[in-house]
Design an enzyme around this catalytic site. Structure first.
Site, PDB file in Angstrom:
ATOM      1  N   GLU A 290      43.307  52.102  43.648  1.00 28.37           N
ATOM      2  CA  GLU A 290      43.027  50.735  44.316  1.00 28.37           C
ATOM      3  C   GLU A 290      43.289  51.044  45.785  1.00 28.37           C
ATOM      4  OE1 GLU A 290      44.137  46.586  42.166  1.00 28.37           O
ATOM      5  OE2 GLU A 290      45.654  47.345  43.489  1.00 28.37           O
ATOM      6  N   HIS A 311      43.567  68.393  22.707  1.00 25.20           N
ATOM      7  CA  HIS A 311      42.811  68.386  21.281  1.00 25.20           C
ATOM      8  C   HIS A 311      41.338  67.262  21.463  1.00 25.20           C
ATOM      9  CE1 HIS A 311      45.596  71.114  19.276  1.00 25.20           C
ATOM     10  NE2 HIS A 311      46.293  70.615  20.108  1.00 25.20           N
ATOM     11  N   LYS A 425      36.417  38.385  39.958  1.00 24.14           N
ATOM     12  CA  LYS A 425      37.172  37.020  39.586  1.00 24.14           C
ATOM     13  C   LYS A 425      36.143  35.820  40.265  1.00 24.14           C
ATOM     14  CE  LYS A 425      41.497  38.825  40.821  1.00 24.14           C
ATOM     15  NZ  LYS A 425      42.591  38.904  42.085  1.00 24.14           N
TER      16      LYS A 425
HETATM   17  O1  PA5 Z   1      48.239  45.909  43.678  1.00 23.74           O
HETATM   18  C1  PA5 Z   1      47.856  44.896  43.897  1.00 23.74           C
HETATM   19  O2  PA5 Z   1      47.604  44.438  44.803  1.00 23.74           O
HETATM   20  C2  PA5 Z   1      47.137  43.968  42.223  1.00 23.74           C
HETATM   21  O3  PA5 Z   1      47.157  44.968  41.492  1.00 23.74           O
HETATM   22  C3  PA5 Z   1      47.976  42.860  42.035  1.00 23.74           C
HETATM   23  O4  PA5 Z   1      49.088  43.274  41.827  1.00 23.74           O
HETATM   24  C4  PA5 Z   1      47.441  42.205  40.777  1.00 23.74           C
HETATM   25  O5  PA5 Z   1      46.114  42.019  41.240  1.00 23.74           O
HETATM   26  C5  PA5 Z   1      48.220  41.115  40.464  1.00 23.74           C
HETATM   27  O6  PA5 Z   1      48.448  40.305  41.525  1.00 23.74           O
HETATM   28  P1  PA5 Z   1      49.548  39.002  41.861  1.00 23.74           P
HETATM   29  O7  PA5 Z   1      50.757  39.795  41.709  1.00 23.74           O
HETATM   30  O8  PA5 Z   1      49.078  38.453  42.985  1.00 23.74           O
HETATM   31  O9  PA5 Z   1      49.349  38.125  40.508  1.00 23.74           O
END
Ligand code: PA5
Length: 448
Positions: A290, A311, A425
């Protein structure tokens, strides 16, 4: 003084041209400075940098106190969250828990389970069935407070808890971790009077394991969050911007992986030889995927559990396209000792191992694999962890976070945003007919 984690690059640097590696290494100091001075991209999200050292005794005590209430009143605590809001806690809890602890009858600690990390109907049904008639509590974690998956799970499990315990009792068994003032979860928590912890604006989800996001569930599971923080604080010193490249583990890791990437090694495989580290790799994949997968660039973070996956994926790594490198997390000392017994018949031919430890076999598998993969053209970076305990995990977490920041700046992207996760989303809301998405609903339906 505890032994620190260390980094062995001896089987990696030969794969990167000296000039390329030298150029990246030379830039790490400026990237590390940019993090500390807040002059790089995404500088609104640097709260994690000083977290280990800036956490106060009072803050930790508050988390421990809240964990105590849940521990004393629940046999199961469900952590609701997705991505950065659950992976860090699960990574640490799994790494520290015995593999079969959850089967123990006289448990000292509640079992920690997870929800809101998927939308599987069978998963949530089966969880609801399991929780029926049991004393359970909920930690609902969402930084934005608006994420669909955890919101859905919270609605379902909060309803169940209230039905089972009554609204007042349920209120004491629910803790929310969310934004200080914004989002639906904050509004709900204020209205219902839930205990809350704040995720500060300047800490992104995937960098939040050392905040209440990770620390509260970890404390509920019975682990020492002070030792975790102490380890992270130690690594904060070891990777500080004042520490030169030659001694700075985070800078070295960042430079080597970027040099390998520039030379065509597009995939980094995080390897463990310890089954309890499976979810640590999941946390790491989110952190790096990310953070770096942007602007059509970035190393693809993958992971394997060895020897299990030798394996299956072992063939590909040994012999497939030469676009991979490996980063091995090697745990030096096991918690337990198992020796291999002698056997008179020796039908399995294993008597040459009798009296020796299972871990010796595992370590030789690790060494043999490293030699084979390096011979096959796979660069190998090795991180040595003295033990799999809170302190070393704290070090490892901060090491990877700091290296990720430096590495993202070396790559030339913003390692602290995640614009790409919004696309699905928007489509999902359009397809579900969410109010406010009418135009998108029309447009997407025409494409079906
Ligand atoms: O690292 C990030 O920003 C994302 O993985 C969020 O943690 C994830 O989308 C969850 O978001 P939130 O904590 O706002 O529900």
């Amino acid at each position: 003084m505890r032994k620190d984690i260390s980094l062995d690059l001896g089987k990696a640097t030969a794969f990167a041209p000296e000039a390329t590696l030298g150029a990246f290494a030379a830039r790490t100091a400026e990237c590390n400075d940019a993090l500390h001075n807040g002059t790089g991209r995404g500088s609104d999200f640097l709260g994690w940098l000083n977290l280990p050292k800036s956490l106060t005794d009072a803050q930790l005590s508050e988390i421990e106190e809240s964990a105590r209430v849940l521990r004393e009143n629940c046999e199961i605590v469900v952590v609701i969250g997705i991505g950065g809001s659950y992976l860090g806690a699960k990574a640490v809890i799994d790494a520290l828990s015995g593999s079969f602890d959850w089967l123990e009858k006289d448990r000292k600690n509640p079992v920690v389970l997870y929800a809101g990390q998927n939308i599987g109907e069978d998963y949530i049904f089966e969880l609801q069935q399991l929780l029926r008639g049991r004393r359970f509590g909920i930690i609902c974690i969402s930084k934005s407070g608006t994420t669909t998956e955890p919101a859905l799970a919270f609605r379902l499990l909060k309803t169940q808890l209230e039905e089972q315990q009554g609204v007042d009792a349920a209120r004491r068994l629910i803790v929310c971790v969310t934004d200080r003032s914004r989002g639906a979860l904050r509004t709900l928590a204020t209205q219902e009077g839930y205990r809350t912890f704040v995720i500060e604006d300047n800490v992104g989800g995937r960098y939040s394991v050392l905040t209440p996001v990770g620390l509260l569930p970890i404390a509920v599971a019975g682990f020492d969050i002070r030792a975790l923080i102490a380890g992270a604080a130690r690594m904060q010193e070891l990777c500080a911007d004042s520490v030169p490249y030659e001694e700075n583990l985070a800078a070295q890791y960042a430079a080597v992986r970027n040099a390998l990437y520039a030379g065509g090694k597009k995939i980094e495989i995080l390897v463990n030889f310890h089954p309890r580290l499976h979810y640590f790799s999941e946390w790491w994949k989110q952190l790096y995927g990310e953070s770096e997968g942007k602007e059509h660039k970035g190393i693809f973070p993958a992971s394997v559990d060895f020897t299990t996956d030798l394996h299956s994926m072992g063939q590909w790594i040994q012999d497939g396209e030469r676009t991979v490198f490996e980063t091995v997390i090697s745990v030096e000392k096991m918690r337990h000792e198992v020796r291999i017994p002698a056997n008179d018949a020796n039908l399995d031919g294993l008597n040459f191992l009798s009296g020796r430890r299972v871990d010796e076999v595992n370590k030789m598998a690790e060494l043999g694999t490293m030699i084979a993969h390096v011979d096959g053209g796979v660069p190998n970076l090795k991180i040595v962890m003295p033990e799999l305990d809170e302190y070393c995990l704290g070090q490892l977490i901060y090491f990877f976070e700091k290296a990720c920041g430096i590495s993202g700046y070396l790559l030339g992207i913003n390692p602290f945003d995640q614009p790409g996760v919004e696309a699905y989303k928007k489509n999902m809301f359009a397809l579900l007919g969410k109010p406010g998405y009418e135009k998108e609903t029309d447009a997407i339906k025409k494409r079906l």
